[in-house]
Design a protein around this motif. Structure first.
Motif, PDB file in Angstrom:
ATOM      1  N   GLU A  60       1.126  -1.247  -0.088  1.00 12.36           N
ATOM      2  CA  GLU A  60       0.056   0.006  -0.043  1.00 12.36           C
ATOM      3  C   GLU A  60       0.792   1.201   0.150  1.00 12.36           C
ATOM      4  O   GLU A  60       0.611   2.346  -0.726  1.00 12.36           O
ATOM      5  CB  GLU A  60      -0.750   0.106   1.239  1.00 12.36           C
ATOM      6  N   MET A  61       1.850   1.201   0.936  1.00 14.28           N
ATOM      7  CA  MET A  61       2.992   2.440   1.037  1.00 14.28           C
ATOM      8  C   MET A  61       3.579   2.608  -0.383  1.00 14.28           C
ATOM      9  O   MET A  61       3.866   3.811  -1.071  1.00 14.28           O
ATOM     10  CB  MET A  61       3.632   2.372   1.977  1.00 14.28           C
ATOM     11  N   ALA A  63       2.673   1.714  -3.267  1.00 19.02           N
ATOM     12  CA  ALA A  63       1.946   2.380  -4.256  1.00 19.02           C
ATOM     13  C   ALA A  63       1.483   3.892  -4.022  1.00 19.02           C
ATOM     14  O   ALA A  63       1.415   4.616  -5.153  1.00 19.02           O
ATOM     15  CB  ALA A  63       0.364   1.806  -4.101  1.00 19.02           C
ATOM     16  N   ILE A  64       1.545   4.347  -2.904  1.00 18.50           N
ATOM     17  CA  ILE A  64       0.957   5.396  -2.395  1.00 18.50           C
ATOM     18  C   ILE A  64       2.259   6.449  -2.759  1.00 18.50           C
ATOM     19  O   ILE A  64       2.120   7.497  -3.473  1.00 18.50           O
ATOM     20  CB  ILE A  64       0.618   5.988  -0.974  1.00 18.50           C
ATOM     21  N   ARG A  67       2.515   6.780  -6.641  1.00 19.70           N
ATOM     22  CA  ARG A  67       1.756   7.842  -7.244  1.00 19.70           C
ATOM     23  C   ARG A  67       2.313   9.248  -6.770  1.00 19.70           C
ATOM     24  O   ARG A  67       2.125  10.098  -7.707  1.00 19.70           O
ATOM     25  CB  ARG A  67       0.323   7.448  -6.601  1.00 19.70           C
TER      26      ARG A  67
ATOM     27  N   MET B   1      -5.095   2.537  -6.464  1.00 17.20           N
ATOM     28  CA  MET B   1      -5.775   2.149  -5.107  1.00 17.20           C
ATOM     29  C   MET B   1      -6.311   3.448  -4.569  1.00 17.20           C
ATOM     30  O   MET B   1      -7.453   3.246  -3.821  1.00 17.20           O
ATOM     31  CB  MET B   1      -4.458   1.790  -4.195  1.00 17.20           C
ATOM     32  N   ARG B  27      -8.226  -1.668   3.012  1.00 21.60           N
ATOM     33  CA  ARG B  27      -7.222  -1.104   2.306  1.00 21.60           C
ATOM     34  C   ARG B  27      -6.871   0.175   3.200  1.00 21.60           C
ATOM     35  O   ARG B  27      -5.612   0.427   3.577  1.00 21.60           O
ATOM     36  CB  ARG B  27      -7.245  -0.811   1.014  1.00 21.60           C
ATOM     37  N   LEU B  31      -3.407   0.914   5.603  1.00 21.85           N
ATOM     38  CA  LEU B  31      -2.870   2.374   5.816  1.00 21.85           C
ATOM     39  C   LEU B  31      -3.007   2.877   7.289  1.00 21.85           C
ATOM     40  O   LEU B  31      -1.998   3.442   7.694  1.00 21.85           O
ATOM     41  CB  LEU B  31      -3.325   3.170   5.079  1.00 21.85           C
TER      42      LEU B  31
END
Lengths: 515, 515
Positions: A60-61, A63-64, A67, B1, B27, B31
């Motif tokens: 998740e991190m 991906a963030i 982005r 995401m 999700r 985070l």
């Protein structure tokens, strides 16, 4: 924060644009540093059953952060900055920032989001699988993870730098500007010195003896206090860092004032922790010496892993294995380990540090054979990336090459192909920077000796400020403004070469072994 | 995401919508769990100079999580789900998930992004200021942080729940459904028992003596092994958790299989770590007992802080201070501390656990006076939130109230208003849940005794599986499906009341003090 505030007018002057681009890059770096927190915690603290969730968090991190890094607004700002007056007439820091942020964003933007997430997940899962596989010496436990990882890394190489050879594309992430053919040539020259040197040492009638390390007890709590004190004395700032315990020693920065080093402890072999900490503290001094006011931007970043390694090797080997250093440090060591070292003189102690002995584990290798370990990994990982070697054939290829270079065969995979975390963590193209950095360290030391003629007198009295000041000024303060080779050339006034390392090894070990 | 993939068609069947809403919520929870990693590391590991950067990290993450939580697409999904057949005819888990996700999103969406970031930053900065202020007993060091924090929390209350009294709006975050007037009434009834009980204990001629704790040495390394073993034996799974050291003990989950508890150590007072760990392990057992398949969704979340505290208090006090527990545990303690406990019998040991003695520090308070500490904080924080008391007047108000309740005045602010981390961390409306949870624990124990008639026999032989099984089934498995009061009422078959706690204290301490 993710998106620019809509009500804000689009900045247009180069200075405004530069401010906006740097602001965004810094905030992205802050998020990237959250990934570093996850990584440090994973290595040092994670409960066994928590690995799957940590992989979710990492994905998740990633991906963030990806982005954020590739936000079109940022790419647009950098595009406009590259055409602005700042790109040519700005300060050196501004010019480097524009150039490097732009190429970083472009490189990142060529990676699909899916691949970024998958790489992050595969790295966590691979590392956890590696811990179990190494513990049980089970190649089968790691094999599928390596198959997946090498495939992902080849995909990454192809996306990220389609203009480069795939191995170079990966190498460039760690050592910008380096190319595998050049590395291979340098390594070949170094082998020509090291292989005969090892043979000569083994065959010599005068052999240094490290029994005072391997046959005496060094209580772990005394080691902890001792190495912490040594790290502090050479300049590591514990107000801005920590020292912890892990299976695989490392150094990581969780922020500009949060540098964490780790080591492992062996109460039957002091050098494990001692040189481990000198090494990692060397990395840490570099991190702590980077310009904080440029945090998150190229002038505040490290130049490359090779330069990083030059700092760690300098403190570990060039300083930490020197006679003058132990003139100062041995009394401290005696106070910490009165039982083991009470009667030992500095001559005998220093002699024990100069043992050359082929062994299976890279991170426990002596200073000379260490480089053969690195070359083996470099050749194997390059062959896999180039499709010349299948992942399935790695264990055999490892063992055969090892036998050729070291004259002995690993008894099991834990002492062979499974010993290092790197491949399972996706760090492919990373290994050669160890020996590149060691070469840089020797070249730097030669320049330091010219700049500080009484260096040894300082070491012998525990004064490291002049040395550290030189490194801070000449290397650390430069951040990532130059690639490693131009940086070393500028700082030392000489073209990059393995000569200094070869000479240093031949001279010091020749003396120790009476060659 | 972050954004839904544009190419994906908008899901339309209730099941598809539910899947999409749950996927997004999970999700987001992942985070959110990264924020928990930052928080744990901050409390246990952070180098002193790293606090400012940690505040930056916390603020960035808070902003990202908040944006994820309040994504318009998610609000839209939940709006449509609330009108769908699943909201009325789904499983109980589905219905609760729809209802609670929707109200959570709506509540979050009423908070401006700026306020969310500022609260996260103020919490980190406030906590770091608190550490320094407490160490130097300097009210001035914390004062501006508390002024800022109370102002931010009042703003949060007004935004988040404009329909509620501001203190209730904050309280509702920790104890959904609870209202301050009801809490105040319950506390008033409890005071009517506790205040005279404390007086009677102090005035009694028979007084339990805890000299065997306070006048003997319990080496910290032996404590570490001992409390770890006890936590393991009651069911805390170290494969899914850790125990570490902090100034202020706590329990936090970094993921569904990553529950971390902490304690502090005092080699002159075993109960600090022993009951600290029983308490935090009680929280940990709850976290480890939540339905993992619902991770990140209401059926997999804890019901409230009061329910959380009911679990910690149950293990700490109802079990950990019981005579049968020590029939089993004392031999373990003797083996761990042969010097201190070699000659001690279970009667004498248990007696030493029953001392009532007014003291300044809440977390070191005995089981009876503890609740007076909580009531003091509840009354003060409520008065500040209601504008009846200025932050500047907190130290004096604290000391006056303390003297009235405890018959002595704190010698300095470190022993008074500065002792707790909560206000500086923004945990306002949190304190009353300690005593609410203690009430729930006593009520639960009464129900457990009905369900497991031979409970004491189990405790006396170190078998906790039947008790833990009951808690898992009746409380943990319920997640956040019910608010605390309906949950306690359903599980115990009785309306919530402080009677059980009052009776338990009166009975057990009356016996210990011969009243």
């Amino acid at each position: 924060m993710n998106q620019p505030t809509p009500s804000q007018p689009r900045p247009s002057s180069p200075d405004e644009l530069f401010g906006a681009a740097c602001g965004h890059a810094r905030r992205t770096a802050v998020l990237g540093s959250v990934e570093a927190v996850l990584g440090w915690d994973e290595q040092t603290m994670l409960p066994p059953a928590a690995a799957a969730h940590r992989a979710d968090q990492a994905a998740e991190m990633a991906a963030i952060v990806h982005r954020q890094r590739t936000l079109p607004e940022q790419a647009d700002r950098l595009e406009r900055l590259a055409g602005s007056s700042l790109a040519t007439a700005g300060t050196p820091e501004q010019r480097a920032t524009i150039r490097l942020l732009k190429s970083d964003v472009e490189k990142q933007a060529r990676l699909p989001q899916r691949l970024v997430e998958e790489l992050a997940r595969a790295a966590v899962e691979g590392q956890q699988a590696w811990v179990a596989a190494r513990a049980s010496s089970s190649w089968e436990g790691l094999r599928p993870h390596l198959v997946r990882m090498f495939a992902l890394k080849r995909e990454q190489a192809a996306c990220q730098r389609p203009d480069l050879d795939p191995y170079d594309a990966l190498l460039d992430d760690y050592e910008p500007g380096a190319r595998w053919r050049g590395v291979a040539e340098r390594f070949a020259l170094l082998r020509e010195v090291i292989v005969p040197l090892v043979q000569a040492c083994i065959g010599s009638s005068r052999r240094p003896d490290d029994g005072l390390f391997s046959q005496r007890v060094y209580p772990v709590d005394a080691q902890q206090a001792f190495v912490r004190e040594v790290a502090k004395r050479i300049g590591f700032d514990f107000n801005r860092g920590r020292l912890d315990t892990t299976a695989h020693p490392f150094c990581t920065s969780l922020g500009p004032n949060d540098c964490r080093i780790t080591t492992r402890w062996n109460d039957r072999f002091l050098p494990t922790a001692l040189f481990g900490v000198l090494h990692e503290a060397g990395h840490g001094l570099y991190e702590q010496g980077l310009p904080r006011e440029w945090y998150g931007l190229p002038p505040g970043e490290s130049a490359s892993l090779g330069i990083h390694e030059s700092q760690s090797r300098l403190w570990e080997n060039s300083i930490g294995r020197s006679r003058p250093f132990w003139n100062w440090c041995l009394p401290l060591a005696k106070a910490a380990f009165p039982q083991a070292l009470g009667e030992v003189g500095v001559e005998e102690f220093h002699d024990a540090l100069m043992v050359v002995r082929p062994s299976f584990i890279r991170v426990e290798a002596d200073e000379v054979t260490y480089n053969l370990h690195v070359m083996l990994r470099f050749d194997l990982e390059r062959a896999v990336v180039h499709g010349e070697l299948a992942v399935d054939d790695l264990p055999d290829a490892w063992n055969e090459r090892f036998e050729r270079d070291f004259g002995m065969r690993p008894p099991d995979n834990a002492h062979g192909v499974l010993q290092d975390i790197h491949w399972s963590a996706g760090l492919i193209g990373y290994f050669p920077t160890y020996t590149l950095g060691t070469m840089f360290a020797s070249q730097l030391l030669a320049a330091i000796r010219r700049a500080i003629p009484d260096l040894d007198a300082g070491l012998a009295t525990g004064r490291f400020d002049e040395l550290l000041g030189w490194l801070r000024r000449e290397v650390h303060a430069e951040g990532r403004m130059l690639e490693s080779e131009p940086l070393i050339e500028r700082v030392t006034g000489m073209p990059v070469s393995g000569t200094w390392l070869a000479e240093s090894l031949r001279e010091r070990y020749g003396r120790a072994y009476g060659l």
